[in-house]
Enzyme design. Sequence first.
Site, PDB file in Angstrom:
ATOM      1  N   GLU A  73       0.795  -1.230   0.000  1.00  0.00           N
ATOM      2  CA  GLU A  73       0.000   0.000   0.000  1.00  0.00           C
ATOM      3  C   GLU A  73       0.823   1.274   0.000  1.00  0.00           C
ATOM      4  O   GLU A  73       0.293   2.353  -0.236  1.00  0.00           O
ATOM      5  CB  GLU A  73      -1.001   0.010   1.161  1.00  0.00           C
ATOM      6  CG  GLU A  73      -0.419  -0.103   2.530  1.00  0.00           C
ATOM      7  CD  GLU A  73      -0.461  -1.528   3.054  1.00  0.00           C
ATOM      8  OE1 GLU A  73      -0.694  -1.705   4.260  1.00  0.00           O
ATOM      9  OE2 GLU A  73      -0.252  -2.463   2.259  1.00  0.00           O
ATOM     10  N   ASN A  74       2.117   1.162   0.268  1.00  0.00           N
ATOM     11  CA  ASN A  74       2.937   2.376   0.209  1.00  0.00           C
ATOM     12  C   ASN A  74       3.404   2.675  -1.218  1.00  0.00           C
ATOM     13  O   ASN A  74       4.098   3.666  -1.434  1.00  0.00           O
ATOM     14  CB  ASN A  74       4.130   2.287   1.158  1.00  0.00           C
ATOM     15  CG  ASN A  74       5.029   1.113   0.867  1.00  0.00           C
ATOM     16  OD1 ASN A  74       4.551   0.012   0.614  1.00  0.00           O
ATOM     17  ND2 ASN A  74       6.326   1.318   0.919  1.00  0.00           N
TER      18      ASN A  74
END
Length: 213
Positions: A40-41
């Site tokens: 998700e980063n």
Amino acid sequence: MARRVAHDIPDGSYVNLGIGMPTLVADVVPPDREIIYHSENGILGMGPAPAPGTGDPELINAGKEQVTLLPGGAYVHHTDAFVMMRGGHIDITVLGAFQVSATGDLANWATDEATMPPAVGGAMDLAVGARRVLVMTTHTTRDGRPKLLAECSYPLTAAAVVDRVYTDMAVIDVTPDGFVVRELVAGTTPDDLRAVTAAPLHFAADLAVLVPT
């Protein structure tokens, strides 16, 4: 547990692995399967941890661990990574849990322990956005309290989202009838499992024995 979870991930799946224990799944996926890992980063096509001394400190996963990028992988904006999650583009997420209810509610971001500050991260987005939510956790807490409950007592990450739970004692599906035990780890009896579960359990007619490897 990681090997058993990996067995259920189909070839070609887009997968997000939660922080902690779920990251072990990537190490034991059968070699004949291609899994595209999402972070998700801002990574799609994430590879394994680099060899000692060869990593890039700016190439990390959501747990701040150094990773690699596989051929064809891509860096994406943080917003785009969340759009992938929220838009239903992630096939499977494997998450840890503090509690799971018999209706599939997930609590994995806050407890009642002052030494464990709340940390939701991308868990809420993954729990409601992934097409299939798998939970990998120990069956009880370190002091023996059940994690599988009739109702969660901790704040929910998301309601009615968990499809299957993998613990150190069993593989359990969440169904409209509640928890259905599909597999028991060798040496565990139904009564053993009932004793450490705070919700009714149904046992599949074709209940299998899971032998750790």
